[in-house]
Design a protein around this motif. Structure first.
Motif, PDB file in Angstrom:
ATOM      1  N   VAL A 131      -4.899  -1.416  -3.801  1.00  0.00           N
ATOM      2  CA  VAL A 131      -3.806  -1.848  -2.923  1.00  0.00           C
ATOM      3  C   VAL A 131      -4.237  -3.127  -2.199  1.00  0.00           C
ATOM      4  O   VAL A 131      -5.079  -3.091  -1.304  1.00  0.00           O
ATOM      5  N   GLU A 162      -0.456   1.135  -6.629  1.00  0.00           N
ATOM      6  CA  GLU A 162       0.993   1.092  -6.577  1.00  0.00           C
ATOM      7  C   GLU A 162       1.516   0.971  -8.009  1.00  0.00           C
ATOM      8  O   GLU A 162       0.739   0.715  -8.938  1.00  0.00           O
ATOM      9  N   ARG A 187       2.251   5.925  -4.958  1.00  0.00           N
ATOM     10  CA  ARG A 187       3.199   5.272  -4.050  1.00  0.00           C
ATOM     11  C   ARG A 187       4.541   4.950  -4.724  1.00  0.00           C
ATOM     12  O   ARG A 187       4.934   3.784  -4.844  1.00  0.00           O
ATOM     13  N   ASP A 189       8.534   4.381  -5.270  1.00  0.00           N
ATOM     14  CA  ASP A 189       9.652   3.891  -4.472  1.00  0.00           C
ATOM     15  C   ASP A 189      10.712   4.983  -4.464  1.00  0.00           C
ATOM     16  O   ASP A 189      11.452   5.154  -5.434  1.00  0.00           O
ATOM     17  N   ASP A 198       9.180   3.439 -13.178  1.00  0.00           N
ATOM     18  CA  ASP A 198       7.860   3.471 -12.549  1.00  0.00           C
ATOM     19  C   ASP A 198       7.351   4.905 -12.399  1.00  0.00           C
ATOM     20  O   ASP A 198       6.187   5.199 -12.696  1.00  0.00           O
ATOM     21  N   LEU A 222       5.841   7.139   2.421  1.00  0.00           N
ATOM     22  CA  LEU A 222       6.778   6.842   1.343  1.00  0.00           C
ATOM     23  C   LEU A 222       8.234   6.958   1.762  1.00  0.00           C
ATOM     24  O   LEU A 222       9.100   6.315   1.171  1.00  0.00           O
TER      25      LEU A 222
END
Length: 297
Positions: A131, A162, A187, A189, A198, A222
């Motif tokens: 990160v 990520e 992590r 979205d 993702d 999150l």
């Protein structure tokens, strides 16, 4: 004792000193499988290359929280503010009465003797952080040299990344040939649909590699909908727990580094667990069986 004095960042948010008592009673033998200690800075100085300066968060305060929340054990993960000086973490292990294990940060020049001492104290993994706002990631060869040294000890690698990092580095991660634990579900979205590309990439990574574990932790980092339910995170964590019940872990993330809006109530975080592990059997695996298998067996 160090003579250095550290002043925490002006925008630093301290951990909640009076968390609520959880309504959810964790099963006997439960493990908080992701937490940290900071300093105290006058005993264990923060690293010169750090990208943040935190408040102090000591082992005694960690143990007090563990007991208050009803956990039996902790897995302490090296905080980036300490760099590769693991002294504060090793101090926790030394005084834990075998109720803590550790995940350290080391450099490729770490010696076999140093690793052996860490192993004796209870270290069982190394952490690689990708990160970029927290660290400057190193080349693949740097990490591979470390893996070659820890593999004989049976340690695993904890990865903090990520979604873009998994797309870029997935082949490298697969090539490490050691167990992997992913921090905070990579992590995701959570404003996107559950079937977004993702998150599907993370699920595929776990399906294709049966030595990959996942921490379904940090809803507070999150969530857009927020406490106490973290409702937008629940479907993502629940999907991982239900598909991979034998390879999931959970932790408080105390003392919650680098929170920018507010710091979570650790009691509320514990009460979140039944929303993602919805049966006693899943809760037992998440909080007891799995962390004990990875860290104490």
């Amino acid at each position: 004792m160090s003579t250095q004095t550290f002043v925490k960042d002006a925008d630093w948010l301290d951990w909640e000193a009076s968390p609520s008592k959880p309504q959810f009673v964790v099963p006997v033998g439960a493990v908080d499988a992701h937490c940290h200690v900071f300093g105290p800075g006058n005993l264990f100085p923060f690293a010169p290359e750090r990208k943040y300066t935190p408040c102090d968060a000591s082992r005694d305060q960690l143990f007090a929280l563990r007991d208050f929340l009803g956990f039996e054990k902790n897995v302490v993960v090296q905080a980036t503010c300490h760099g590769s000086d693991n002294s504060a973490l090793l101090d926790v292990l030394e005084y834990s009465n075998d109720k803590a294990r550790g995940v350290v940060t080391v450099t490729p020049d770490v010696t076999e003797a140093e690793l052996a001492r860490m192993h004796e104290l209870g270290v069982r993994g190394v952490r690689f952080n990708y990160v970029k706002r927290l660290v400057d990631p190193k080349p693949d060869e740097y990490y591979r040299a470390i893996v070659d040294k820890i593999r004989p000890l049976g340690w695993h690698v904890v990865l903090y990344f990520e979604p873009s990092d998994l797309r870029e580095k997935g082949d490298f991660f697969r090539s490490l040939n050691v167990p992997i634990a992913i921090d905070h579900m990579g992590r995701p979205d959570v404003s996107k649909p559950l079937d977004n590309p993702d998150f599907e990439l993370l699920q595929t990574f776990m399906r294709d590699n049966d030595n990959v574990w996942c921490k379904v932790s940090c809803p507070d980092r999150l969530s857009l909908s927020g406490a106490p339910l973290y409702a937008d995170v629940v479907p993502f964590a629940k999907a991982i727990v239900e598909e991979f019940p034998d390879r999931v872990l959970w932790g408080t993330d105390w003392p919650h580094p680098n929170m920018k809006k507010d710091v979570p109530d650790d009691g509320i975080l514990v009460d979140y667990v039944p929303s993602i592990a919805t049966t006693p059997a899943l809760q037992q695996k998440l909080l007891v069986t799995n962390p004990n298998t990875l860290y104490w067996s």
